[in-house]
Design a protein around this motif. Structure first.
Motif, PDB file in Angstrom:
ATOM      1  N   GLY A  32       0.794  -1.230   0.000  1.00  0.00           N
ATOM      2  CA  GLY A  32       0.000   0.000   0.000  1.00  0.00           C
ATOM      3  C   GLY A  32       0.818   1.267   0.000  1.00  0.00           C
ATOM      4  N   VAL A  33       2.084   1.177  -0.424  1.00  0.00           N
ATOM      5  CA  VAL A  33       2.964   2.344  -0.434  1.00  0.00           C
ATOM      6  C   VAL A  33       3.632   2.515  -1.799  1.00  0.00           C
ATOM      7  CG1 VAL A  33       3.472   2.224   2.038  1.00  0.00           C
ATOM      8  CG2 VAL A  33       4.982   1.088   0.415  1.00  0.00           C
ATOM      9  N   VAL A  34       4.067   3.762  -2.041  1.00  0.00           N
ATOM     10  CA  VAL A  34       4.852   4.080  -3.229  1.00  0.00           C
ATOM     11  C   VAL A  34       6.163   4.695  -2.743  1.00  0.00           C
ATOM     12  CG1 VAL A  34       4.980   5.419  -5.366  1.00  0.00           C
ATOM     13  CG2 VAL A  34       2.775   4.517  -4.604  1.00  0.00           C
ATOM     14  N   PRO A  35       7.271   3.952  -2.829  1.00  0.00           N
ATOM     15  CA  PRO A  35       8.562   4.524  -2.472  1.00  0.00           C
ATOM     16  C   PRO A  35       9.010   5.547  -3.532  1.00  0.00           C
ATOM     17  CG  PRO A  35       8.625   2.130  -2.367  1.00  0.00           C
ATOM     18  CD  PRO A  35       7.372   2.520  -3.074  1.00  0.00           C
ATOM     19  N   VAL A  36       9.647   6.611  -3.065  1.00  0.00           N
ATOM     20  CA  VAL A  36      10.148   7.686  -3.929  1.00  0.00           C
ATOM     21  C   VAL A  36      11.589   7.949  -3.519  1.00  0.00           C
ATOM     22  CG1 VAL A  36       9.796  10.077  -4.666  1.00  0.00           C
ATOM     23  CG2 VAL A  36       7.834   8.697  -3.981  1.00  0.00           C
ATOM     24  N   SER A  50       1.868   6.742   1.237  1.00  0.00           N
ATOM     25  CA  SER A  50       0.724   5.864   0.997  1.00  0.00           C
ATOM     26  C   SER A  50       0.297   5.979  -0.462  1.00  0.00           C
ATOM     27  CB  SER A  50      -0.445   6.227   1.908  1.00  0.00           C
ATOM     28  OG  SER A  50      -1.048   7.437   1.491  1.00  0.00           O
ATOM     29  N   ALA A  51      -0.271   4.911  -0.971  1.00  0.00           N
ATOM     30  CA  ALA A  51      -0.739   4.906  -2.360  1.00  0.00           C
ATOM     31  C   ALA A  51      -1.783   5.994  -2.574  1.00  0.00           C
ATOM     32  CB  ALA A  51      -1.290   3.538  -2.723  1.00  0.00           C
ATOM     33  N   ALA A  52      -2.655   6.211  -1.601  1.00  0.00           N
ATOM     34  CA  ALA A  52      -3.688   7.243  -1.716  1.00  0.00           C
ATOM     35  C   ALA A  52      -3.067   8.640  -1.789  1.00  0.00           C
ATOM     36  CB  ALA A  52      -4.657   7.152  -0.550  1.00  0.00           C
ATOM     37  N   PHE A  54      -0.009   9.407  -2.788  1.00  0.00           N
ATOM     38  CA  PHE A  54       0.707   9.546  -4.059  1.00  0.00           C
ATOM     39  C   PHE A  54      -0.271   9.788  -5.200  1.00  0.00           C
ATOM     40  CE2 PHE A  54       3.042   8.151  -7.823  1.00  0.00           C
ATOM     41  CZ  PHE A  54       4.200   8.889  -7.668  1.00  0.00           C
ATOM     42  N   SER A  55      -1.380   9.083  -5.192  1.00  0.00           N
ATOM     43  CA  SER A  55      -2.406   9.260  -6.217  1.00  0.00           C
ATOM     44  C   SER A  55      -2.958  10.688  -6.190  1.00  0.00           C
ATOM     45  CB  SER A  55      -3.527   8.251  -6.000  1.00  0.00           C
ATOM     46  OG  SER A  55      -4.529   8.402  -6.964  1.00  0.00           O
ATOM     47  N   SER A  56      -3.203  11.217  -5.004  1.00  0.00           N
ATOM     48  CA  SER A  56      -3.679  12.599  -4.870  1.00  0.00           C
ATOM     49  C   SER A  56      -2.645  13.591  -5.382  1.00  0.00           C
ATOM     50  CB  SER A  56      -4.010  12.920  -3.409  1.00  0.00           C
ATOM     51  OG  SER A  56      -5.112  12.173  -2.984  1.00  0.00           O
ATOM     52  N   PHE A  57      -1.385  13.349  -5.064  1.00  0.00           N
ATOM     53  CA  PHE A  57      -0.298  14.215  -5.533  1.00  0.00           C
ATOM     54  C   PHE A  57      -0.248  14.239  -7.059  1.00  0.00           C
ATOM     55  CE2 PHE A  57       4.166  14.342  -6.996  1.00  0.00           C
ATOM     56  CZ  PHE A  57       4.443  15.661  -6.704  1.00  0.00           C
ATOM     57  N   VAL A  58      -0.292  13.072  -7.681  1.00  0.00           N
ATOM     58  CA  VAL A  58      -0.244  12.992  -9.146  1.00  0.00           C
ATOM     59  C   VAL A  58      -1.444  13.697  -9.756  1.00  0.00           C
ATOM     60  CG1 VAL A  58      -0.318  11.410 -11.123  1.00  0.00           C
ATOM     61  CG2 VAL A  58       1.196  10.930  -9.194  1.00  0.00           C
ATOM     62  N   ALA A  59      -2.620  13.527  -9.166  1.00  0.00           N
ATOM     63  CA  ALA A  59      -3.823  14.191  -9.680  1.00  0.00           C
ATOM     64  C   ALA A  59      -3.678  15.708  -9.606  1.00  0.00           C
ATOM     65  CB  ALA A  59      -5.052  13.730  -8.899  1.00  0.00           C
ATOM     66  N   CYS A  60      -3.109  16.221  -8.517  1.00  0.00           N
ATOM     67  CA  CYS A  60      -2.896  17.669  -8.385  1.00  0.00           C
ATOM     68  C   CYS A  60      -1.888  18.181  -9.402  1.00  0.00           C
ATOM     69  CB  CYS A  60      -2.433  18.008  -6.966  1.00  0.00           C
ATOM     70  SG  CYS A  60      -3.718  17.884  -5.730  1.00  0.00           S
TER      71      CYS A  60
END
Length: 68
Positions: A32-36, A50-52, A54-60
């Protein structure tokens, strides 16, 4: 129990300048994570979000809602 390692990749939009981040999306399903991490310091530290988040960041980013 085998430890799953991150499979790092850089965005195709990043070009060849070397000042990029790398992400590993292969851990979303199992952890449930995205390492950066910083692409210039491959052996350095990484930050797991968290995947959520990261998903919000990409959407923004895609919507242009982050300041320059």
């Amino acid at each position: 129990m085998p430890t799953e390692s991150p499979c790092w990749f850089t965005s195709s939009y990043s070009g060849n300048g070397g000042a990029c981040v790398e992400v590993a999306t292969n851990l979303v399903a199992s952890r449930g994570v995205v390492p950066v991490r910083d692409s210039k310091v491959a052996g350095g530290p990484s930050l797991s979000v968290s995947a959520a988040a990261f998903s919000s960041f990409v959407a923004c980013v895609k919507a242009g809602r982050l300041g320059a």
